[in-house]
Design a protein around this motif. Structure first.
Motif, mmCIF file in Angstrom:
data_model
loop_
_atom_site.group_PDB
_atom_site.id
_atom_site.type_symbol
_atom_site.label_atom_id
_atom_site.label_comp_id
_atom_site.label_asym_id
_atom_site.label_seq_id
_atom_site.Cartn_x
_atom_site.Cartn_y
_atom_site.Cartn_z
ATOM 1 N N ARG A 11 0.826 -1.204 0.000
ATOM 2 C CA ARG A 11 0.000 0.000 0.000
ATOM 3 C C ARG A 11 0.859 1.253 0.000
ATOM 4 O O ARG A 11 0.564 2.238 -0.677
ATOM 5 N N ARG A 46 0.981 4.206 -2.994
ATOM 6 C CA ARG A 46 0.803 5.638 -2.771
ATOM 7 C C ARG A 46 2.005 6.422 -3.281
ATOM 8 O O ARG A 46 1.870 7.494 -3.880
ATOM 9 N N LYS A 47 3.209 5.890 -3.072
ATOM 10 C CA LYS A 47 4.414 6.566 -3.514
ATOM 11 C C LYS A 47 4.454 6.645 -5.044
ATOM 12 O O LYS A 47 4.815 7.683 -5.614
ATOM 13 N N LEU A 100 1.877 6.637 -7.021
ATOM 14 C CA LEU A 100 0.849 7.574 -7.449
ATOM 15 C C LEU A 100 1.346 9.009 -7.369
ATOM 16 O O LEU A 100 1.116 9.824 -8.276
ATOM 17 N N LEU A 129 -1.073 10.873 2.117
ATOM 18 C CA LEU A 129 -1.281 9.470 2.450
ATOM 19 C C LEU A 129 -2.712 9.022 2.236
ATOM 20 O O LEU A 129 -3.008 7.832 2.384
ATOM 21 N N HIS A 130 -3.607 9.979 1.958
ATOM 22 C CA HIS A 130 -5.030 9.679 1.728
ATOM 23 C C HIS A 130 -5.642 8.954 2.926
ATOM 24 O O HIS A 130 -6.399 7.989 2.776
ATOM 25 N N LYS A 131 -5.327 9.423 4.104
ATOM 26 C CA LYS A 131 -5.887 8.836 5.326
ATOM 27 C C LYS A 131 -6.304 9.957 6.264
ATOM 28 O O LYS A 131 -5.699 11.031 6.289
ATOM 29 N N GLU A 172 5.367 7.299 8.215
ATOM 30 C CA GLU A 172 4.956 7.089 6.823
ATOM 31 C C GLU A 172 5.356 8.271 5.948
ATOM 32 O O GLU A 172 5.807 8.089 4.806
ATOM 33 N N LEU A 218 8.096 8.370 2.834
ATOM 34 C CA LEU A 218 7.656 8.828 1.515
ATOM 35 C C LEU A 218 8.733 9.659 0.824
ATOM 36 O O LEU A 218 8.900 9.597 -0.397
#
Length: 325
Positions: free
Chosen positions: A39, A43-44, A46, A242-244, A264, A268
C-alpha cells in the motif's frame, strides 16, 4: 484378567488446544508488513505519477559530488601498483581515503515519536507530558505509556490529548518515563511532527543531525499548493499525501497513530531527505553538533534555570571574582 482397551471415542474426551507456533506468528507478521509495504509503494508511485514526488536516482548513481565519489576497486589496485613501481627519487604517493557512498539510516536506527500534553500550573497554561508513544521504522509500537506530570493537572485537554482522569490511575512517574524514553532514543534518528514540542515536554535535547521533523516535508514535494505555507499540520499532510484521515472523533488524538503517520511521511520522502542531509554533511561538516543524548549536565546551564536563580548565581560569581581581584 487383562483390562480391555477403552474405545477410541472414549480416549479423547478432552478438547485439543493448538498452541500457536512461533513460525506462524512470524509468517503472519511478515504478511502484514508486506501488505502495508504494498500500500505504501502504491501511494508513492501515485505521487510520482502526479509529479508531486521526484523519482529517486538510479542505484548505481552516487549521492555525493564527483570529488567525493569512491574509486572502483580495479582503479585503486592499479594506482597502488603504480605507486609501488615508482622509483625512489619520485615523490611518495599520498591518497586520501574516499568517503563511503551516502545512505540513509538503517531501519533499526530509526524511530518515530509523538507526545500528548496536559495543562498544569496557573490556569493550566503549562504543558507537561501525559502520554508518549514510540514506533519503529515499520510502524511497530515500541513504547506507549501514560505519564504522571510532576505538577497537579489542571486541564486534561481531552479534546486534543485524549487523556482522561482514568488514564492517570495507571500512569508512571515522569522521572521513570524519561529514563525509559531517552534509552530508546539514544543513538537513533528520531522522526516526528513539531518535535520541538515533544522534546520540550521530555526536557531533552536531541542532536539536530539525527532529527527528522515532518513539518518540513513540503520542502521535498513539488506541489505548489503545499509551498504556500511554511508548515503544514500532520492532519493535512496525512490527508493530502497518504489519503488517510487522522485526529478525528471526540476522543482526541492518538499518539500512536500520529507517530505512525509521521514515519509514513518520512518514508515517503526518505531518499530526498537523506540526500539533502548528506549534502549538508559534506559541505558544512562543522555544523554537526556532538551527540547530547547522554549528556544530562547541559540542563545545569543557566538557560534551564529560573531567571532569578540564574541572575543570583551570576551575581555571586562576579562578587567572588571581585574579591579575588
Amino acid at each position: 484378567m487383562v483390562p480391555r482397551e477403552a474405545p477410541e471415542s472414549a480416549q479423547c474426551l478432552c478438547p485439543s488446544f493448538t498452541i500457536p507456533n512461533a513460525k506462524d506468528v512470524l509468517r503472519k507478521r511478515h504478511k502484514r508488513r508486506s501488505r502495508q509495504h504494498q500500500r505504501f509503494m502504491a501511494r508513492k508511485a501515485l505521487l510520482q505519477e502526479q509529479g508531486l514526488l521526484s523519482v529517486p536516482p538510479e542505484p548505481g548513481s552516487s549521492l555525493l559530488p564527483t570529488s567525493f565519489r569512491a574509486v572502483p576497486a580495479t582503479e585503486a589496485a592499479s594506482s597502488g601498483k603504480q605507486c609501488l613501481r615508482a622509483g625512489s627519487g619520485s615523490a611518495p604517493c599520498s591518497r586520501r581515503p574516499a568517503p563511503r557512498r551516502a545512505s540513509g539510516p538503517l531501519p533499526s536506527k530509526c524511530v518515530a515519536i509523538d507526545c500528548e500534553m496536559v495543562g498544569t500550573g496557573p490556569q493550566g497554561r503549562v504543558s507537561e507530558l501525559a502520554r508518549c508513544s514510540i514506533v519503529s521504522y515499520h510502524g511497530d509500537v515500541l513504547y506507549d505509556k501514560y505519564i504522571r506530570p510532576e505538577m497537579p493537572i489542571v486541564d486534561y485537554r481531552t479534546r486534543w490529548s485524549g487523556v482522561t482522569r482514568q488514564h492517570m490511575r495507571k500512569a508512571i512517574p515522569f522521572q521513570v518515563a524519561q529514563k525509559e524514553i531517552l534509552k530508546l532514543l539514544k543513538g537513533k534518528v528520531v522522526v516526528g511532527h513539531a518535535l520541538h514540542n515533544d522534546f520540550q515536554a521530555l526536557k531533552y535535547v536531541h542532536p539536530r543531525s539525527q532529527t527528522r521533523d515532518t513539518t518540513y516535508v513540503p520542502n521535498f514535494l513539488s506541489e505548489p499548493g503545499l509551498h504556500t505555507r511554511a508548515r503544514v499540520s500532520l492532519k493535512d499532510l496525512a490527508l493530502q499525501l497518504l489519503h488517510k484521515k487522522i485526529q478525528v472523533g471526540p476522543h482526541g488524538h492518538s499518539s500512536v497513530e500520529d507517530a505512525m503517520t509521521a514515519m509514513e511521511l518520512y518514508r515517503l520522502v526518505e531518499v530526498q531527505w537523506e540526500q539533502q542531509e548528506a549534502r549538508s554533511l559534506w559541505t558544512c561538516p562543522e555544523d554537526r553538533e556532538p551527540d547530547s543524548s547522554t549528556d544530562m549536565e547541559q540542563y545545569m546551564e543557566d538557560q534551564y534555570w529560573p531567571e532569578d536563580l540564574a541572575h543570583g548565581s551570576r551575581g555571586g560569581a562576579r562578587e567572588a571574582q571581585d574579591r579575588r581581584n
